[in-house]
Design a protein around this motif. Structure first.
Motif, PDB file in Angstrom:
ATOM      1  N   ASP A 327      38.798  44.579  35.830  1.00 58.78           N
ATOM      2  CA  ASP A 327      38.282  45.608  36.722  1.00 58.78           C
ATOM      3  C   ASP A 327      39.367  45.921  37.762  1.00 58.78           C
ATOM      4  OD1 ASP A 327      36.910  47.282  38.381  1.00 58.78           O
ATOM      5  OD2 ASP A 327      35.235  45.920  38.775  1.00 58.78           O
ATOM      6  N   ARG A 328      40.128  46.967  37.524  1.00 57.56           N
ATOM      7  CA  ARG A 328      41.261  47.272  38.392  1.00 57.56           C
ATOM      8  C   ARG A 328      40.822  47.671  39.798  1.00 57.56           C
ATOM      9  NH1 ARG A 328      46.214  47.853  35.905  1.00 57.56           N
ATOM     10  NH2 ARG A 328      46.193  47.719  33.642  1.00 57.56           N
ATOM     11  N   THR A 329      39.692  48.328  39.907  1.00 56.38           N
ATOM     12  CA  THR A 329      39.227  48.730  41.238  1.00 56.38           C
ATOM     13  C   THR A 329      38.927  47.515  42.099  1.00 56.38           C
ATOM     14  OG1 THR A 329      38.283  50.744  40.285  1.00 56.38           O
ATOM     15  CG2 THR A 329      37.514  50.090  42.470  1.00 56.38           C
ATOM     16  N   THR A 330      38.237  46.535  41.532  1.00 57.72           N
ATOM     17  CA  THR A 330      37.933  45.328  42.291  1.00 57.72           C
ATOM     18  C   THR A 330      39.173  44.462  42.475  1.00 57.72           C
ATOM     19  OG1 THR A 330      35.715  45.396  41.338  1.00 57.72           O
ATOM     20  CG2 THR A 330      36.388  43.353  42.416  1.00 57.72           C
ATOM     21  N   LEU A 331      40.042  44.434  41.489  1.00 52.62           N
ATOM     22  CA  LEU A 331      41.269  43.642  41.606  1.00 52.62           C
ATOM     23  C   LEU A 331      42.135  44.126  42.760  1.00 52.62           C
ATOM     24  CD1 LEU A 331      42.312  43.148  37.865  1.00 52.62           C
ATOM     25  CD2 LEU A 331      41.639  41.358  39.481  1.00 52.62           C
ATOM     26  N   ALA A 332      42.108  45.425  43.040  1.00 54.10           N
ATOM     27  CA  ALA A 332      42.918  45.956  44.133  1.00 54.10           C
ATOM     28  C   ALA A 332      42.505  45.378  45.477  1.00 54.10           C
ATOM     29  CB  ALA A 332      42.822  47.476  44.157  1.00 54.10           C
ATOM     30  N   ARG A 333      41.271  44.903  45.613  1.00 52.82           N
ATOM     31  CA  ARG A 333      40.804  44.308  46.860  1.00 52.82           C
ATOM     32  C   ARG A 333      41.334  42.891  47.051  1.00 52.82           C
ATOM     33  NH1 ARG A 333      34.607  44.433  46.113  1.00 52.82           N
ATOM     34  NH2 ARG A 333      34.794  43.054  47.953  1.00 52.82           N
ATOM     35  N   PHE A 334      41.756  42.245  45.970  1.00 51.30           N
ATOM     36  CA  PHE A 334      42.191  40.844  46.050  1.00 51.30           C
ATOM     37  C   PHE A 334      43.692  40.666  45.869  1.00 51.30           C
ATOM     38  CE2 PHE A 334      37.743  40.687  44.751  1.00 51.30           C
ATOM     39  CZ  PHE A 334      37.226  39.718  45.597  1.00 51.30           C
ATOM     40  N   THR A 335      44.391  41.662  45.329  1.00 45.13           N
ATOM     41  CA  THR A 335      45.819  41.520  45.044  1.00 45.13           C
ATOM     42  C   THR A 335      46.653  42.128  46.166  1.00 45.13           C
ATOM     43  OG1 THR A 335      45.732  43.568  43.743  1.00 45.13           O
ATOM     44  CG2 THR A 335      45.536  41.481  42.560  1.00 45.13           C
ATOM     45  N   ALA A 336      47.831  41.542  46.395  1.00 44.06           N
ATOM     46  CA  ALA A 336      48.747  42.021  47.422  1.00 44.06           C
ATOM     47  C   ALA A 336      49.557  43.200  46.902  1.00 44.06           C
ATOM     48  CB  ALA A 336      49.680  40.882  47.849  1.00 44.06           C
ATOM     49  N   GLN A 337      50.192  43.904  47.821  1.00 44.69           N
ATOM     50  CA  GLN A 337      51.059  45.009  47.427  1.00 44.69           C
ATOM     51  C   GLN A 337      52.268  44.464  46.663  1.00 44.69           C
ATOM     52  OE1 GLN A 337      52.451  47.323  50.699  1.00 44.69           O
ATOM     53  NE2 GLN A 337      53.402  48.910  49.427  1.00 44.69           N
ATOM     54  N   GLY A 338      52.554  45.087  45.527  1.00 41.46           N
ATOM     55  CA  GLY A 338      53.647  44.622  44.681  1.00 41.46           C
ATOM     56  C   GLY A 338      53.283  43.436  43.818  1.00 41.46           C
ATOM     57  N   ALA A 339      51.993  43.212  43.560  1.00 45.47           N
ATOM     58  CA  ALA A 339      51.559  42.101  42.703  1.00 45.47           C
ATOM     59  C   ALA A 339      52.057  42.313  41.281  1.00 45.47           C
ATOM     60  CB  ALA A 339      50.037  41.982  42.723  1.00 45.47           C
ATOM     61  N   THR A 340      52.240  41.210  40.540  1.00 46.39           N
ATOM     62  CA  THR A 340      52.758  41.284  39.176  1.00 46.39           C
ATOM     63  C   THR A 340      51.741  41.911  38.232  1.00 46.39           C
ATOM     64  OG1 THR A 340      51.961  39.061  38.695  1.00 46.39           O
ATOM     65  CG2 THR A 340      54.198  39.271  39.570  1.00 46.39           C
ATOM     66  N   LEU A 341      52.225  42.279  37.048  1.00 46.48           N
ATOM     67  CA  LEU A 341      51.356  42.918  36.066  1.00 46.48           C
ATOM     68  C   LEU A 341      50.271  41.972  35.579  1.00 46.48           C
ATOM     69  CD1 LEU A 341      50.901  45.494  34.376  1.00 46.48           C
ATOM     70  CD2 LEU A 341      52.422  44.522  32.644  1.00 46.48           C
ATOM     71  N   THR A 342      50.601  40.713  35.394  1.00 44.69           N
ATOM     72  CA  THR A 342      49.586  39.758  34.938  1.00 44.69           C
ATOM     73  C   THR A 342      48.480  39.566  35.973  1.00 44.69           C
ATOM     74  OG1 THR A 342      50.948  37.946  35.806  1.00 44.69           O
ATOM     75  CG2 THR A 342      51.206  38.516  33.460  1.00 44.69           C
ATOM     76  N   ALA A 343      48.812  39.723  37.247  1.00 44.77           N
ATOM     77  CA  ALA A 343      47.805  39.550  38.286  1.00 44.77           C
ATOM     78  C   ALA A 343      46.887  40.755  38.408  1.00 44.77           C
ATOM     79  CB  ALA A 343      48.480  39.282  39.632  1.00 44.77           C
ATOM     80  N   THR A 344      47.289  41.894  37.903  1.00 39.50           N
ATOM     81  CA  THR A 344      46.502  43.113  38.078  1.00 39.50           C
ATOM     82  C   THR A 344      45.884  43.629  36.781  1.00 39.50           C
ATOM     83  OG1 THR A 344      48.528  44.428  37.824  1.00 39.50           O
ATOM     84  CG2 THR A 344      47.867  43.846  40.062  1.00 39.50           C
ATOM     85  N   THR A 345      46.072  42.927  35.664  1.00 42.22           N
ATOM     86  CA  THR A 345      45.507  43.410  34.397  1.00 42.22           C
ATOM     87  C   THR A 345      44.243  42.642  34.022  1.00 42.22           C
ATOM     88  OG1 THR A 345      47.097  41.971  33.262  1.00 42.22           O
ATOM     89  CG2 THR A 345      47.669  44.304  33.468  1.00 42.22           C
ATOM     90  N   GLY A 346      44.349  41.370  33.692  1.00 43.22           N
ATOM     91  CA  GLY A 346      43.163  40.577  33.372  1.00 43.22           C
ATOM     92  C   GLY A 346      42.993  40.302  31.897  1.00 43.22           C
ATOM     93  N   LEU A 347      41.848  39.676  31.564  1.00 45.38           N
ATOM     94  CA  LEU A 347      41.575  39.176  30.209  1.00 45.38           C
ATOM     95  C   LEU A 347      40.786  40.144  29.349  1.00 45.38           C
ATOM     96  CD1 LEU A 347      40.622  35.492  31.136  1.00 45.38           C
ATOM     97  CD2 LEU A 347      42.825  36.365  30.321  1.00 45.38           C
ATOM     98  N   SER A 348      40.370  41.274  29.899  1.00 45.98           N
ATOM     99  CA  SER A 348      39.647  42.306  29.132  1.00 45.98           C
ATOM    100  C   SER A 348      38.386  41.758  28.466  1.00 45.98           C
ATOM    101  CB  SER A 348      40.575  42.929  28.078  1.00 45.98           C
ATOM    102  OG  SER A 348      41.704  43.508  28.692  1.00 45.98           O
ATOM    103  N   GLY A 349      37.684  40.835  29.149  1.00 45.32           N
ATOM    104  CA  GLY A 349      36.401  40.344  28.665  1.00 45.32           C
ATOM    105  C   GLY A 349      36.458  39.233  27.654  1.00 45.32           C
TER     106      GLY A 349
END
Length: 470
Positions: A327-349
């Motif tokens: 969930d990229r919208t919710t992830l944006a609330r927890f990740t810092a600016q310039g976070a890595t791709l693995t931190a902002t993508t996820g496991l897709s369920g």
């Protein structure tokens, strides 16, 4: 009242038109005189003769162009006077000029040439410059082309026999031969009485004429190979020189066994890899020995227990929930600016229902001296996190992660996440020992250890045969 004199006795006056004509005639006579003097100098005639002819030409030209009537002697004298004076002055000047005097050209004009003329010299100079420039340009292009051609050519690096031996280089197409051996090993360890004929035909397409057509199978029992992978070992086959190798293939079967088959492979064409054949019977070998893992020294680590509990309760649960769903919208609330791709993508369920069990916050070395620990804005902290997930079948799956969090004015945010956490205890998980026995210490040879799980039916059958023989 005095009487006027007769009309005939009144002096003749000159009109403006007549004056202009006289001035024009004088200028023309002066121009003709200068022109004649210049021509005479080019032809080598003396200055005196030039001035005389110039004066005569000026005197002759003035009456010819004078529009005045004959009875006006004053006008004639006036017209001829300047011309004669001009010619006379021209004559005197020409007579007293030194022989080395030259004419100064007008601005932008060409220098006069006493011989063949300045124009021909100027044209020749231009042509010479153009031809020279063209030759220089052509030479530069040729040299540049040769240099570029040499630098872009395919270079070949030569290696001697010592380099080949030092780096383990070979012309043998190992990858192609290993893939061929993997296919053969898969067929070899897959057998059942129902598919015996098809298996025998498939094996024949891989082997030479004298190889066992059953690949060691007695015709009884059932077995299936799940995977076959080259283990990286390669041994020279002396009978075929550079065209043959013994390759080790690890095969996992459906009964959970993992074993190694040594397959002799021959390759006819080393360049293209064509003409590959299994050139002999396979041998089943034990797995390579496994050693103990050394213990990790963590005595110098400083752990911030308060920070770990804070992140476990506030930040990490929401982050892993959004990370599991991507969930990229919710992830944006927890990740810092310039976070890595693995931190902002996820496991897709692929996993769900995360439960954060353990969080270890490692204090950076620059903060370890303070008590309590104080973190500046922008300070990064490493975390070791253990999470329990629910897999697609609903079973619990425990996974470990390495997470980097960053302190900001708004709180802690996720910068990066990576999988896997190192075991600090080390050692080994099975009960096998790697210490050499007394016999091994005396002989200097070590017996490779094989895990109990790697024992396959073929291993047991071969052991039974050996015990029966003994």
């Amino acid at each position: 009242m005095p009487a006027l004199p007769p009309r005939e006795a009144r002096p003749t006056t000159e009109s403006k038109k007549e004056k202009r004509e006289q001035a024009r005639a004088a200028r023309k006579a002066e121009y003709e005189a200068k022109k004649a003097a210049k021509e005479q100098r080019r032809k080598g005639v003396t200055a005196a003769g030039n001035s005389g002819r110039a004066g005569r030409s000026a005197q002759t030209a003035a009456p010819a162009h004078s529009p005045l009537p004959a009875p006006a002697p004053a006008s004639v004298t006036t017209a001829a006077g300047p011309a004669t004076s001009a010619s006379g002055q021209g004559g005197k000047t020409a007579a007293h000029k030194p022989s080395g005097v030259f004419d100064v050209p007008r601005p932008g004009g060409r220098l006069p040439s006493p011989g063949s003329g300045g124009r021909r010299t100027h044209v020749g100079l231009r042509a010479t410059l153009l031809i020279t420039t063209g030759l220089i340009a052509l030479g530069s292009c040729g040299v540049t082309g040769l240099l570029v051609g040499k630098s872009s050519g395919a270079g070949t690096a030569g290696l001697d026999a010592d380099d080949v031996a030092r780096y383990g280089l070979t012309e043998f197409p190992t990858q192609q031969a290993a893939a061929f051996a993997e296919q053969y090993a898969t067929i070899c360890l897959t057998y059942s009485p129902e598919t015996a004929s098809d298996r025998r035909a498939a094996l024949a397409r891989y082997t030479s004429a004298g190889v066992d057509p059953e690949c060691g199978w007695s015709g009884e029992g059932t077995r299936k190979a799940l995977t076959a992978t080259w283990d990286g070992t390669s041994e020279n086959l002396p009978e075929y020189g550079t065209h043959g190798r013994y390759l080790g293939i690890q095969v996992r079967t459906d009964d959970g066994g993992l074993t190694t088959l040594t397959v002799p492979v021959y390759v006819k064409n080393l360049t293209t890899g064509e003409g590959i054949r299994v050139a002999g019977d396979v041998g089943e070998m034990p797995m390579p020995p496994r050693s103990d893992v050394p213990e990790v020294d963590r005595d110098n680590e400083a752990v911030d227990t308060a920070l770990g509990q804070q992140l476990q309760q506030t930040v990490l649960p929401g982050y892993f929930e959004a990370w599991a769903k991507s969930d990229r919208t919710t992830l944006a609330r927890f990740t810092a600016q310039g976070a890595t791709l693995t931190a902002t993508t996820g496991l897709s369920g692929r996993l769900s229902e995360p439960q954060v069990n353990d969080v270890v916050a490692l204090v950076p070395k620059g903060v370890q001296g303070s008590a309590p620990y104080s973190y500046k804005t922008g300070q990064a902290v490493q975390l070791r996190v253990v999470v329990d997930w629910a897999d697609p079948e609903g079973d619990t799956a425990r996974r470990a992660y390495r997470i980097t969090v960053v302190n900001t004015a708004q709180g802690w945010f996720i910068k990066d996440i990576r999988g896997g956490v190192l075991d600090s205890q080390g050692g080994r998980g099975d009960d096998e020992q790697t210490e050499a026995s007394e016999d091994e210490a005396d002989t200097g040879e070590a017996t490779p250890s094989t895990p109990a799980a790697s024992t396959s039916p073929s291993d047991r059958s071969s052991q039974d045969e050996q015990s029966g023989t003994n």
